[in-house]
Motif scaffolding. Structure first.
Motif, mmCIF file in Angstrom:
data_model
loop_
_atom_site.group_PDB
_atom_site.id
_atom_site.type_symbol
_atom_site.label_atom_id
_atom_site.label_comp_id
_atom_site.label_asym_id
_atom_site.label_seq_id
_atom_site.Cartn_x
_atom_site.Cartn_y
_atom_site.Cartn_z
ATOM 1 N N MET A 183 0.821 -1.053 0.017
ATOM 2 C CA MET A 183 0.052 0.062 0.110
ATOM 3 C C MET A 183 0.816 1.295 0.063
ATOM 4 O O MET A 183 0.763 2.135 -1.065
ATOM 5 C CB MET A 183 -0.869 -0.183 1.294
ATOM 6 C CG MET A 183 -1.836 1.104 1.398
ATOM 7 S SD MET A 183 -2.827 1.377 0.011
ATOM 8 C CE MET A 183 -3.216 3.062 0.295
ATOM 9 N N ALA A 184 1.801 1.427 0.887
ATOM 10 C CA ALA A 184 2.698 2.334 1.043
ATOM 11 C C ALA A 184 3.468 2.401 -0.314
ATOM 12 O O ALA A 184 3.905 3.768 -0.706
ATOM 13 C CB ALA A 184 3.456 2.355 2.129
ATOM 14 N N ALA A 185 3.799 1.358 -0.917
ATOM 15 C CA ALA A 185 4.637 1.485 -2.230
ATOM 16 C C ALA A 185 3.725 2.217 -3.251
ATOM 17 O O ALA A 185 4.336 3.005 -4.006
ATOM 18 C CB ALA A 185 5.103 0.077 -2.626
ATOM 19 N N LEU A 186 2.473 1.766 -3.269
ATOM 20 C CA LEU A 186 1.472 2.318 -4.464
ATOM 21 C C LEU A 186 1.375 3.893 -4.148
ATOM 22 O O LEU A 186 1.391 4.426 -5.106
ATOM 23 C CB LEU A 186 0.181 1.532 -4.364
ATOM 24 C CG LEU A 186 0.347 0.103 -4.735
ATOM 25 C CD1 LEU A 186 -1.215 -0.558 -4.190
ATOM 26 C CD2 LEU A 186 0.523 -0.051 -6.152
ATOM 27 N N CYS A 187 1.180 4.197 -2.959
ATOM 28 C CA CYS A 187 1.076 5.758 -2.571
ATOM 29 C C CYS A 187 2.299 6.517 -3.236
ATOM 30 O O CYS A 187 2.399 7.322 -3.831
ATOM 31 C CB CYS A 187 0.646 5.915 -1.252
ATOM 32 S SG CYS A 187 -0.812 5.486 -0.821
ATOM 33 N N HIS A 188 3.396 5.691 -2.832
ATOM 34 C CA HIS A 188 4.811 6.662 -3.005
ATOM 35 C C HIS A 188 4.923 6.619 -4.736
ATOM 36 O O HIS A 188 5.219 7.481 -5.278
ATOM 37 C CB HIS A 188 5.820 5.586 -2.398
ATOM 38 C CG HIS A 188 7.139 6.220 -3.023
ATOM 39 N ND1 HIS A 188 7.710 7.444 -2.003
ATOM 40 C CD2 HIS A 188 8.260 5.791 -3.828
ATOM 41 C CE1 HIS A 188 8.826 7.690 -2.660
ATOM 42 N NE2 HIS A 188 9.285 6.500 -3.854
ATOM 43 N N VAL A 189 4.762 5.350 -5.386
ATOM 44 C CA VAL A 189 4.945 5.343 -6.973
ATOM 45 C C VAL A 189 3.825 6.365 -7.113
ATOM 46 O O VAL A 189 4.135 7.100 -8.191
ATOM 47 C CB VAL A 189 4.480 3.994 -7.388
ATOM 48 C CG1 VAL A 189 4.139 3.896 -8.804
ATOM 49 C CG2 VAL A 189 5.711 3.188 -6.983
ATOM 50 N N ASP A 190 2.554 6.315 -6.910
ATOM 51 C CA ASP A 190 1.487 7.399 -7.286
ATOM 52 C C ASP A 190 2.062 8.934 -7.347
ATOM 53 O O ASP A 190 1.665 9.606 -8.211
ATOM 54 C CB ASP A 190 0.226 7.132 -6.451
ATOM 55 C CG ASP A 190 -0.930 7.787 -7.072
ATOM 56 O OD1 ASP A 190 -1.209 7.795 -8.282
ATOM 57 O OD2 ASP A 190 -1.486 8.521 -6.336
ATOM 58 N N ALA B 44 -3.690 10.196 -8.034
ATOM 59 C CA ALA B 44 -4.376 9.094 -8.617
ATOM 60 C C ALA B 44 -5.370 8.511 -7.316
ATOM 61 O O ALA B 44 -6.606 8.343 -7.139
ATOM 62 C CB ALA B 44 -4.190 8.089 -9.544
ATOM 63 N N ILE B 45 -4.551 8.355 -6.348
ATOM 64 C CA ILE B 45 -5.052 7.783 -4.989
ATOM 65 C C ILE B 45 -5.467 8.816 -4.159
ATOM 66 O O ILE B 45 -4.497 9.415 -3.491
ATOM 67 C CB ILE B 45 -4.082 6.666 -4.545
ATOM 68 C CG1 ILE B 45 -3.818 5.689 -5.200
ATOM 69 C CG2 ILE B 45 -4.703 6.319 -3.004
ATOM 70 C CD1 ILE B 45 -2.831 4.587 -4.704
ATOM 71 N N LYS B 46 -6.782 9.218 -3.855
ATOM 72 C CA LYS B 46 -6.854 10.423 -3.094
ATOM 73 C C LYS B 46 -7.279 9.823 -1.597
ATOM 74 O O LYS B 46 -6.832 10.884 -0.824
ATOM 75 C CB LYS B 46 -8.258 10.949 -3.570
ATOM 76 C CG LYS B 46 -8.224 11.296 -5.221
ATOM 77 C CD LYS B 46 -7.998 12.725 -5.191
ATOM 78 C CE LYS B 46 -8.188 13.358 -6.705
ATOM 79 N NZ LYS B 46 -6.973 13.628 -7.279
ATOM 80 N N ASN B 47 -7.488 8.777 -1.293
ATOM 81 C CA ASN B 47 -8.020 8.418 -0.241
ATOM 82 C C ASN B 47 -7.158 7.139 0.203
ATOM 83 O O ASN B 47 -7.775 5.954 0.140
ATOM 84 C CB ASN B 47 -9.527 8.161 0.032
ATOM 85 C CG ASN B 47 -9.853 7.740 1.618
ATOM 86 O OD1 ASN B 47 -8.958 7.501 2.230
ATOM 87 N ND2 ASN B 47 -11.130 7.684 1.747
ATOM 88 N N PRO B 48 -6.029 6.932 0.724
ATOM 89 C CA PRO B 48 -5.306 5.687 0.967
ATOM 90 C C PRO B 48 -5.918 4.637 2.051
ATOM 91 O O PRO B 48 -5.930 3.761 1.573
ATOM 92 C CB PRO B 48 -3.821 6.121 1.672
ATOM 93 C CG PRO B 48 -3.696 7.859 1.106
ATOM 94 C CD PRO B 48 -5.123 8.191 0.958
ATOM 95 N N GLY B 49 -6.607 5.258 2.883
ATOM 96 C CA GLY B 49 -7.453 4.331 3.904
ATOM 97 C C GLY B 49 -8.362 3.689 3.010
ATOM 98 O O GLY B 49 -8.535 2.191 3.285
ATOM 99 N N GLY B 50 -9.024 4.347 2.449
ATOM 100 C CA GLY B 50 -10.314 3.607 1.627
ATOM 101 C C GLY B 50 -9.757 2.766 0.652
ATOM 102 O O GLY B 50 -10.288 1.583 0.273
ATOM 103 N N PHE C 99 -6.843 1.145 0.886
ATOM 104 C CA PHE C 99 -6.267 -0.178 1.539
ATOM 105 C C PHE C 99 -7.487 -0.794 2.256
ATOM 106 O O PHE C 99 -7.306 -2.121 1.835
ATOM 107 C CB PHE C 99 -5.586 0.456 2.911
ATOM 108 C CG PHE C 99 -5.003 -0.795 3.777
ATOM 109 C CD1 PHE C 99 -4.158 -1.467 3.297
ATOM 110 C CD2 PHE C 99 -5.795 -0.950 4.991
ATOM 111 C CE1 PHE C 99 -3.389 -2.359 4.254
ATOM 112 C CE2 PHE C 99 -5.135 -1.831 5.689
ATOM 113 C CZ PHE C 99 -4.290 -2.803 5.396
ATOM 114 N N ARG C 100 -8.519 -0.133 2.687
ATOM 115 C CA ARG C 100 -9.814 -1.272 2.770
ATOM 116 C C ARG C 100 -10.459 -2.111 1.742
ATOM 117 O O ARG C 100 -10.680 -3.111 1.920
ATOM 118 C CB ARG C 100 -10.880 -0.363 3.584
ATOM 119 C CG ARG C 100 -10.399 0.027 4.868
ATOM 120 C CD ARG C 100 -11.588 0.480 5.873
ATOM 121 N NE ARG C 100 -12.037 1.957 4.957
ATOM 122 C CZ ARG C 100 -11.560 3.029 5.081
ATOM 123 N NH1 ARG C 100 -10.353 3.334 6.016
ATOM 124 N NH2 ARG C 100 -11.994 4.259 4.443
ATOM 125 N N ALA C 101 -10.527 -1.406 0.601
ATOM 126 C CA ALA C 101 -10.718 -2.124 -0.718
ATOM 127 C C ALA C 101 -10.112 -3.142 -1.069
ATOM 128 O O ALA C 101 -10.333 -4.213 -1.381
ATOM 129 C CB ALA C 101 -11.112 -0.922 -2.008
#
Length: 52
Positions: free
Chosen positions: A1-8, A17-23, A25-27
């Motif tokens: 998850m953190a890696a996806l946010c970092h790449v994003d 593109a990822i506006k809500n990392p918590g959402g 992650f839950r999805a």
């Protein structure tokens, strides 16, 4: 998850593109639980990408 946010952050300079990392992650956890995502395969893919 953190890696996806970092790449994003670096791929979409100025517009994430990822506006809500918590959402996100839950999805993602729900998709793993529903077996739509193979967690073992995802981890193996991350290891392969990191080793290059």
């Amino acid at each position: 998850m953190a890696a996806l946010c970092h790449v994003d952050l670096f791929q979409h300079v100025g517009a994430q593109a990822i506006k809500n990392p918590g959402g996100y992650f839950r999805a993602y956890i729900r998709m793993i639980a529903e077996r739509r995502v193979d967690l073992v395969e995802e981890i193996a893919a991350m290891k392969r990408r990191r080793s290059h």
